[in-house]
Scaffold this motif. Sequence first.
Motif, short mmCIF file in Angstrom:
data_model
loop_
_atom_site.label_atom_id
_atom_site.label_comp_id
_atom_site.label_asym_id
_atom_site.label_seq_id
_atom_site.Cartn_x
_atom_site.Cartn_y
_atom_site.Cartn_z
N GLY A 1 -5.13 4.86 16.23
CA GLY A 1 -5.35 3.48 16.60
C GLY A 1 -6.42 2.89 15.95
O GLY A 1 -7.08 1.67 16.43
N ARG A 2 -6.91 3.46 14.82
CA ARG A 2 -8.19 3.13 13.82
C ARG A 2 -7.86 2.73 12.47
O ARG A 2 -6.57 3.30 11.91
CB ARG A 2 -9.44 3.70 14.12
N THR A 3 -8.68 2.32 11.63
CA THR A 3 -8.42 2.00 10.06
C THR A 3 -9.43 2.75 9.35
O THR A 3 -10.73 2.82 9.91
CB THR A 3 -8.30 0.57 9.71
N ILE A 4 -9.11 3.31 8.35
CA ILE A 4 -10.07 4.20 7.65
C ILE A 4 -10.21 3.85 6.26
O ILE A 4 -9.04 3.42 5.74
CB ILE A 4 -9.97 5.73 7.71
N LYS A 5 -11.31 4.09 5.40
CA LYS A 5 -11.32 3.80 3.81
C LYS A 5 -10.92 5.28 3.40
O LYS A 5 -11.68 6.13 3.41
CB LYS A 5 -12.60 3.40 3.53
N GLN A 6 -9.61 5.28 2.95
CA GLN A 6 -9.26 6.67 2.44
C GLN A 6 -9.38 6.77 0.83
O GLN A 6 -8.71 5.82 0.19
CB GLN A 6 -7.77 6.95 2.74
N GLU A 7 -10.01 7.69 0.32
CA GLU A 7 -9.85 7.99 -1.24
C GLU A 7 -8.66 8.29 -1.73
O GLU A 7 -7.89 8.97 -1.04
CB GLU A 7 -11.01 8.92 -1.70
N VAL A 8 -8.25 7.85 -2.95
CA VAL A 8 -7.02 8.04 -3.39
C VAL A 8 -7.00 8.56 -4.99
O VAL A 8 -8.09 8.04 -5.70
CB VAL A 8 -5.83 7.28 -3.45
N MET A 9 -6.40 9.64 -5.55
CA MET A 9 -6.39 9.97 -6.73
C MET A 9 -5.16 9.22 -7.57
O MET A 9 -4.13 9.64 -7.06
CB MET A 9 -6.42 11.65 -6.96
N LEU A 10 -5.49 8.75 -8.62
CA LEU A 10 -4.32 7.78 -9.08
C LEU A 10 -3.64 8.51 -10.41
O LEU A 10 -4.46 9.28 -11.21
CB LEU A 10 -5.02 6.40 -9.75
N GLY A 11 -2.64 8.19 -10.55
CA GLY A 11 -1.77 8.58 -11.73
C GLY A 11 -1.25 7.66 -12.51
O GLY A 11 -2.14 6.46 -12.72
N ASP A 12 -0.19 7.48 -13.12
CA ASP A 12 0.22 6.77 -14.10
C ASP A 12 0.66 5.39 -13.23
O ASP A 12 0.91 5.30 -12.05
CB ASP A 12 1.63 7.04 -14.58
N ALA A 13 0.58 4.38 -14.06
CA ALA A 13 0.99 2.71 -13.25
C ALA A 13 1.82 1.94 -14.00
O ALA A 13 1.92 2.21 -15.13
CB ALA A 13 -0.63 2.01 -12.95
N ASN A 14 2.62 1.30 -13.39
CA ASN A 14 3.46 0.22 -14.03
C ASN A 14 2.80 -1.09 -13.91
O ASN A 14 1.74 -1.29 -13.20
CB ASN A 14 4.86 0.34 -13.93
N THR A 15 3.53 -2.24 -13.79
CA THR A 15 2.82 -3.53 -13.54
C THR A 15 2.80 -4.04 -12.00
O THR A 15 2.29 -5.02 -11.87
CB THR A 15 3.93 -4.58 -14.15
N GLU A 16 3.30 -2.95 -10.89
CA GLU A 16 3.28 -3.41 -9.85
C GLU A 16 2.91 -2.40 -8.83
O GLU A 16 2.14 -2.67 -7.83
CB GLU A 16 4.76 -4.02 -9.23
N TYR A 17 3.15 -1.17 -9.44
CA TYR A 17 2.86 -0.17 -8.54
C TYR A 17 1.77 1.08 -9.21
O TYR A 17 1.85 1.10 -10.67
CB TYR A 17 3.91 0.69 -7.95
N VAL A 18 1.44 2.06 -8.61
CA VAL A 18 0.60 2.89 -8.77
C VAL A 18 1.15 4.17 -8.48
O VAL A 18 1.18 4.43 -7.18
CB VAL A 18 -0.96 2.81 -9.07
N LEU B 1 9.20 9.53 -13.14
CA LEU B 1 8.52 10.76 -12.15
C LEU B 1 9.68 10.98 -11.11
O LEU B 1 9.93 9.64 -10.20
CB LEU B 1 7.21 10.49 -11.78
N ASP B 2 9.98 11.98 -10.73
CA ASP B 2 11.11 12.34 -9.66
C ASP B 2 10.18 12.43 -8.40
O ASP B 2 9.16 13.34 -8.59
CB ASP B 2 11.98 13.23 -9.94
N SER B 3 10.37 12.30 -7.31
CA SER B 3 10.10 12.39 -5.84
C SER B 3 8.57 12.29 -5.84
O SER B 3 8.02 13.29 -5.39
CB SER B 3 10.55 13.70 -5.58
N THR B 4 8.09 11.12 -6.24
CA THR B 4 6.35 11.05 -6.21
C THR B 4 6.17 9.97 -5.17
O THR B 4 7.27 9.12 -4.96
CB THR B 4 5.99 10.85 -7.35
N ILE B 5 5.01 9.70 -4.79
CA ILE B 5 4.70 8.77 -3.85
C ILE B 5 3.88 7.76 -4.68
O ILE B 5 3.18 7.95 -5.71
CB ILE B 5 3.54 9.10 -2.78
N PHE B 6 3.89 6.29 -4.22
CA PHE B 6 3.07 5.43 -5.05
C PHE B 6 3.19 4.18 -3.97
O PHE B 6 3.71 3.98 -3.12
CB PHE B 6 4.15 4.70 -6.05
N VAL B 7 2.06 3.31 -4.49
CA VAL B 7 1.72 2.07 -3.69
C VAL B 7 1.52 0.91 -4.74
O VAL B 7 1.23 1.10 -5.70
CB VAL B 7 0.41 2.41 -2.90
N PRO B 8 1.62 -0.17 -3.75
CA PRO B 8 1.18 -1.54 -4.60
C PRO B 8 -0.26 -1.56 -5.13
O PRO B 8 -1.20 -0.90 -4.52
CB PRO B 8 1.40 -2.48 -3.65
#
Length: 446
Positions: free
Chosen positions: A370-387, A343-350
């Motif tokens: 200055g604060r921390t929130i619990k943010q919902e995320v919509m998931l796509g494809d994943a590999n062994t380390e990232y999604v 996938l080209d030019s996409t975002i991903f997280v561990p």
Amino acid sequence: MKRNTKFFLIGGVAVIAILILVFSGSSSDAEAEVVVEVEQGEFIVDIMTSGTLEAKNSVPIKGPQGIRNYRIWNLTVQHIIDEGTEVKKGQYVARLDPSELTGKIKDAQLEVEETQSQFTQVKLDTALTMRQARDELINLDYTVREKQLTLDQSQFEPPATIQKAEIELEKAKRALQQAKENYEIRRQQNVAKMQEADAELKGDKNELEGLMSLQKDFTILAPQDGMLIYERSWDGKPVKAGSQISAWDPTVATLPDLSQMITKTYVNEVDIRKVKRGQSVEIGFDAFPDKNQKGRVTKVANVGEQRPNSDAKVFEVEIEVFGTDPVLKPGMTTSNRIITKALDSTIFVPLESLHSQYDSITYVFKKQGGRTIKQEVMLGDANTEYVNILAGLEPNDLIYLSSLRGYEKDEVVLIPEMDGKRQQKEVEEPEPLPEIPQGRRRPGGR
């Protein structure tokens, strides 16, 4: 007294310092956690497997062919040279145990001797029988001639005597004719007996010659130059001294063509749907960690199988290795990274940054100002380390890698479009129409 006051002052300062450290350390768990940026760029979806290097094409080294014709069903390998040996055409490779063949040769020799004796006996009996039949014909011919003389001499005898001589002559001729016909029948019978005995003798001799010719094939030679690789049986074990080979496939080893290599691997049934022919593969070698080759998927099995020491079903995948390298040998273990999607030019997280709530909402701990929130995320494809993240985060957002304490009661910040879909799903579906007895129709039905 002054000494004691000084002691208490030092102790008090130490206690206050410890309390300050304790409270400062527990004031915020978030500050002690690892924070990472949401990455953007090319995202690779891959499957990691291990496999075995093989030659794409190879020449089989076989034992004797056609041993089934002599009722030999299995052969035991008595000796075979070491795997990986470089051999030349005509060089010794292996030797098979000839004990069963030797026993059959002895039996065949006895059979030939017996049929030879039977053939000789039939030949002698035939010669004697035919001689007796020829003597009988000669004697009957003499009898006819004698009766003819008797008739010729009775011309001046009374008519009754002449008639009697004629009858005797006719009987002698008839006996001679019957003897000739019997002789021909007997000759044909004896010819058939001789042919049968001769065919049986030739068959036994041919079998003996065939068994004798097999003896040289029990010493197996290389059909061409190459590096020897042991043949593997159905259970994956190599053919070696003491192994048995089948009469249907008497292969003991192969000579691989090292100019074209493949690696065979197995993918579990969960991931096999992602694997397609033509996909790129990055291949590593356990024996040479610094070497890497490119490849592609050339074959994907349609039927799964149960591998030894495994409870899961797997599917065989064949991967072609591009290029050649003289240090690569068949049987080496490979690590294969099958690229199923890019996938080209996409975002991903561990993957470790993801958390779930109520088994339906996936979220991350995101730093926002200055604060921390619990943010919902919509998931796509994943590999062994990232999604891959489809919605909920932006490039360079800061998130925590692990769960934070103290936020259990905080609400998850939902993605608007995801929340709308959930609300639509929660709307009650209309109750199903009641069952209509057979023969009646619902309104508007046909």
